[in-house]
Design a protein around this motif. Sequence first.
Motif, PDB file in Angstrom:
ATOM      1  N   ALA A 162       0.874  -1.171   0.000  1.00 27.40           N
ATOM      2  CA  ALA A 162       0.000   0.000   0.000  1.00 27.40           C
ATOM      3  C   ALA A 162       0.909   1.217   0.000  1.00 27.40           C
ATOM      4  CB  ALA A 162      -0.905   0.009   1.230  1.00 27.40           C
ATOM      5  N   LEU A 163       0.880   1.968  -1.080  1.00 31.04           N
ATOM      6  CA  LEU A 163       1.781   3.104  -1.241  1.00 31.04           C
ATOM      7  C   LEU A 163       1.036   4.418  -1.097  1.00 31.04           C
ATOM      8  CD1 LEU A 163       2.897   0.881  -3.772  1.00 31.04           C
ATOM      9  CD2 LEU A 163       4.774   2.448  -3.312  1.00 31.04           C
ATOM     10  N   HIS A 164       1.491   5.207  -0.126  1.00 27.07           N
ATOM     11  CA  HIS A 164       0.972   6.551   0.060  1.00 27.07           C
ATOM     12  C   HIS A 164       1.896   7.549  -0.630  1.00 27.07           C
ATOM     13  CE1 HIS A 164      -2.062   5.583   3.220  1.00 27.07           C
ATOM     14  NE2 HIS A 164      -1.243   4.586   3.452  1.00 27.07           N
ATOM     15  N   LEU A 165       1.387   8.750  -0.888  1.00 27.25           N
ATOM     16  CA  LEU A 165       2.206   9.862  -1.369  1.00 27.25           C
ATOM     17  C   LEU A 165       3.012   9.487  -2.608  1.00 27.25           C
ATOM     18  CD1 LEU A 165       3.562  10.903   2.153  1.00 27.25           C
ATOM     19  CD2 LEU A 165       1.537  11.786   0.990  1.00 27.25           C
ATOM     20  N   ALA A 166       2.428   8.645  -3.450  1.00 24.47           N
ATOM     21  CA  ALA A 166       3.168   8.140  -4.606  1.00 24.47           C
ATOM     22  C   ALA A 166       2.437   8.356  -5.931  1.00 24.47           C
ATOM     23  CB  ALA A 166       3.443   6.648  -4.417  1.00 24.47           C
ATOM     24  N   ILE A 167       1.248   8.934  -5.905  1.00 22.51           N
ATOM     25  CA  ILE A 167       0.449   8.982  -7.123  1.00 22.51           C
ATOM     26  C   ILE A 167       1.126   9.798  -8.228  1.00 22.51           C
ATOM     27  CG2 ILE A 167      -0.901  10.981  -6.335  1.00 22.51           C
ATOM     28  CD1 ILE A 167      -2.068   7.991  -8.512  1.00 22.51           C
ATOM     29  N   ASN A 168       1.875  10.822  -7.877  1.00 23.11           N
ATOM     30  CA  ASN A 168       2.530  11.634  -8.896  1.00 23.11           C
ATOM     31  C   ASN A 168       3.807  10.996  -9.442  1.00 23.11           C
ATOM     32  OD1 ASN A 168       0.651  13.815  -8.931  1.00 23.11           O
ATOM     33  ND2 ASN A 168       1.471  14.467  -6.960  1.00 23.11           N
ATOM     34  N   HIS A 169       4.113   9.812  -8.936  1.00 22.60           N
ATOM     35  CA  HIS A 169       5.288   9.063  -9.399  1.00 22.60           C
ATOM     36  C   HIS A 169       4.893   7.642  -9.783  1.00 22.60           C
ATOM     37  CE1 HIS A 169       7.524  12.402  -7.646  1.00 22.60           C
ATOM     38  NE2 HIS A 169       6.746  12.258  -6.597  1.00 22.60           N
ATOM     39  N   ILE A 170       3.621   7.467 -10.163  1.00 23.15           N
ATOM     40  CA  ILE A 170       3.099   6.119 -10.359  1.00 23.15           C
ATOM     41  C   ILE A 170       3.780   5.392 -11.514  1.00 23.15           C
ATOM     42  CG2 ILE A 170       1.158   6.900 -11.789  1.00 23.15           C
ATOM     43  CD1 ILE A 170      -0.516   4.673 -10.422  1.00 23.15           C
ATOM     44  N   GLU A 171       4.196   6.103 -12.546  1.00 27.57           N
ATOM     45  CA  GLU A 171       4.893   5.439 -13.653  1.00 27.57           C
ATOM     46  C   GLU A 171       6.212   4.835 -13.160  1.00 27.57           C
ATOM     47  OE1 GLU A 171       2.203   8.482 -15.453  1.00 27.57           O
ATOM     48  OE2 GLU A 171       3.722   8.527 -13.868  1.00 27.57           O
ATOM     49  N   ARG A 172       6.990   5.621 -12.435  1.00 30.95           N
ATOM     50  CA  ARG A 172       8.261   5.117 -11.925  1.00 30.95           C
ATOM     51  C   ARG A 172       8.056   3.961 -10.962  1.00 30.95           C
ATOM     52  NH1 ARG A 172      10.853   6.511  -7.248  1.00 30.95           N
ATOM     53  NH2 ARG A 172       9.691   8.466  -6.983  1.00 30.95           N
ATOM     54  N   VAL A 173       7.050   4.087 -10.095  1.00 26.96           N
ATOM     55  CA  VAL A 173       6.784   3.054  -9.088  1.00 26.96           C
ATOM     56  C   VAL A 173       6.414   1.730  -9.761  1.00 26.96           C
ATOM     57  CG1 VAL A 173       5.138   2.359  -7.317  1.00 26.96           C
ATOM     58  CG2 VAL A 173       6.183   4.627  -7.221  1.00 26.96           C
TER      59      VAL A 173
END
Length: 253
Positions: A162-173
């Motif tokens: 479960a990843l928080h604070l990551a939506i603006n980096h979703i491609e990299r993630v």
Amino acid sequence: MTVHFIGAGPGAADLITVRGRDLLARCGVCLYPGSMTPTDLLAYCAPETERVDTANLSLDEIVERLITAHRAGHDIARLVSGDPSLYSAVAETVRRLDAAGVPYAIVPGVPAFAASAAVLGRELTVPGIGQSLVITRAQARSTALPEGETLANFARSGTTLALHLAINHIERVTEELVPFYGADCPAAVVALASQPGETVVRGTLTDIAAQAREVGMTRAATIFVGQVLAAGGFPDSFLYSSTRDRASQPESL
């Protein structure tokens, strides 16, 4: 007088705990993050309660307000989004309150990942599929993650994420996770869980980023990755098994 750190929950005013609601009603001062606190939640405060929006205050300015209110004889409600145990800056705040001799208490709240799982209609610990959950975030313009707390290290176990604070980096993630989970691993994103504008996308690590971008997700989102999101045909929990000796064994999963 006491500073009460109150988990405000994921957004909906009725998802605050009864204890948190009752404290809001009796505290003389309420500090809240204006950008994340719905007005319906502040309606639980008494009409005479002093309300302080902390959105543009530094941590030291917030602590100064807490100490001043304490010395003036007020109980203080400090609202934090979600649950105080996760990404709330409570640790830094109470360190300063300890130094100033100001008492405090912490009231838990519904965390965003739990509210998002409810929106998805999924249990995150499924028998035979996944029994652990890693809650983490992406590294960007924020406090550095400790050495070893990398997505790759977490992903090697195949544990549900479960990843928080990551939506603006979703491609990299998602690109970083594919080698460990596989391109077809189930994934989902919930934005603004329990709030107006709540949005959900479901897919795989291959297409979830594009879906999130298509619907305009940019904030307050939780990204989930793991086989539990599409689990089927799994065994029932031993807790409810007809073969379990209920007379001699305590409840256990």
